[in-house]
Every structure is written in C-alpha cells, then in structure tokens.
Design a protein around this motif. Sequence first.
Motif, short mmCIF file in Angstrom:
data_model
loop_
_atom_site.label_atom_id
_atom_site.label_comp_id
_atom_site.label_asym_id
_atom_site.label_seq_id
_atom_site.Cartn_x
_atom_site.Cartn_y
_atom_site.Cartn_z
N GLU A 44 0.84 -1.20 0.00
CA GLU A 44 0.00 0.00 0.00
C GLU A 44 0.87 1.25 0.00
N GLY A 229 -13.07 3.50 -2.88
CA GLY A 229 -13.20 2.43 -3.87
C GLY A 229 -11.88 2.10 -4.53
N SER A 230 -11.78 0.91 -5.09
CA SER A 230 -10.58 0.44 -5.80
C SER A 230 -9.33 0.50 -4.93
N GLY A 231 -9.49 0.19 -3.63
CA GLY A 231 -8.35 0.15 -2.73
C GLY A 231 -7.84 1.51 -2.30
N ARG A 232 -8.64 2.55 -2.50
CA ARG A 232 -8.22 3.90 -2.13
C ARG A 232 -9.03 4.39 -0.94
N PHE A 261 -3.52 4.19 -1.21
CA PHE A 261 -3.91 3.51 -2.44
C PHE A 261 -2.96 2.35 -2.73
#
Length: 262
Positions: A44, A229-232, A261
């Motif tokens: 991350e 969303g999308s790992g953020r 992110f």
Amino acid sequence: MNVRTRHAARLAAAALACAGALAPGLVAAGPAEKVYMPTVSYREWEVEFRGGAQDWPGHDGDNAQQYVADIGYGIAPRWFTELAVSYAKQPGSAGRVDEIEWENVIQLTEIGAHWMDVGLFAELARDREEGKNEIELGPMFQKEFGRAQFNLNLLFKRELGIRHAEADEEGDVADEGGTEFEYAWQWKWRGNPLFEPGVQGFGSLGRFGSLRSEEAKLGPAFFGRAALGSGRALKYDAAFLVGATRGTPDRTLRFQLEYEFF
C-alpha cells in the motif's frame, strides 16, 4: 495468562529492551507530531500531509508552525517505510526545511490475534539547521476494548556521533549527551468511520538520569476514514491540545491528512 497473551507480552518486553539500549537528542517534537500505528498494509502507498501551530505567549516558540510531507510504501508484509520532509517557521524568521526523516514501522504481531498488538518504530533524521543526525526507536502498542481503541508510542531519541563535553570556568564538565524519552498516545471511540471522537496526548520526560515531565499536552481529537473504492481511502485526524506543564505551549492545534492507495 494464555499463550497468546504471554507471546504478546514477550514481544512487548523485547521491543522495550531494544529501545532502552539507545543511549543524545532533541527535547520535544514540534506541533506536527503524530501517533504511529503498529499496523502494516503490504504494497500500500501512503501520501500524507500534517501540520500544526502553537500558542505560547512569552516564549520564543510562540506562534511557531510546522508542516510535514510524507510518502510511504508497504515494502513487505510487516514493514512499512516512509520518507518525510519537515518545514518549520518561527516568528520573525523565514520558513525553512529543517529536517529530512526516514521512518519505518515494523509490525511484530498479527493484528487482533493477541491480547495486544505490538510494533516497532525506527526513524533516522537529518537536522539540516544544526547539521546533526538523530535516531529514534521505540515500541508501539494498540489495544481494543469493545468499540474503543487505545494506542501508545514510547520513543527513545538519540543524536548520532561523538559529542565532546566541555568544562566551564569552575572546571565542571557539562553533560551534552543523554537519551531523550518521549511518548504519544490516543484513545478513540470507533463508530461511524467518517467521524470518531477521541483524545490525543504528547509529552517528553527529558533525559534518562533526570527524568521529569518536561512537556505534556493533551486534548480532544477527531478521526475519520472515507473509502473511495478500488483500494483507495482518505483519512484524517485533528486535535486541540492544552499544555499541562510550564515547559509546554499553552495551546497546540494539529492536523493530519492521508491518502492511501494500492
């Protein structure tokens, strides 16, 4: 005491012993200091901006400001590394980049698997103004009680290199060394992730051999995290701290913004 509790206690003791081996340094951190977490998210990225200002009438540090920009990466499943640049501004003088820091968080236990979560913090800093290198090392603890979460950092700071003590006119030798002991803690009530109330505190007990409460400040804090969303995700926290000793600014306002992110 069950096996998990004994294992966590042994890890905590090992971390404290490692930190205690440091033995000279800064007094207290600036208004942009933070509470470090013993958790690592592998692969991350984190981009962080934090800052603060203090009100201290009658002292040189009155209206002093500090801002820190960080970028970090979860380089291994239990190792997070980060590069930070600190900008400080004192009243009546131009602002300057005063420190460059390399920060590292080592996660020592599986989060939630033991009675307490434990990590180790290590930092190497370059003080550009005074031309000094410093190291800071210490354990981080995290414990959840129902919906409440408590974090504690115990940090030991030392200046690298050899310092030569000088004798005064009476022949007494001044002690310029010594390990500095600082701490940071926070408590928060976990409910709505967008807004969680709590308390933060920071302080310094000075050098080993003459420990005393040189600095202590605490006050209400607020925390939040918004999933994008999308790992953020976007995280924040802020606190209004009041000095509890004569060697502490009367009031300190600090904030922290973080973008995560993968």
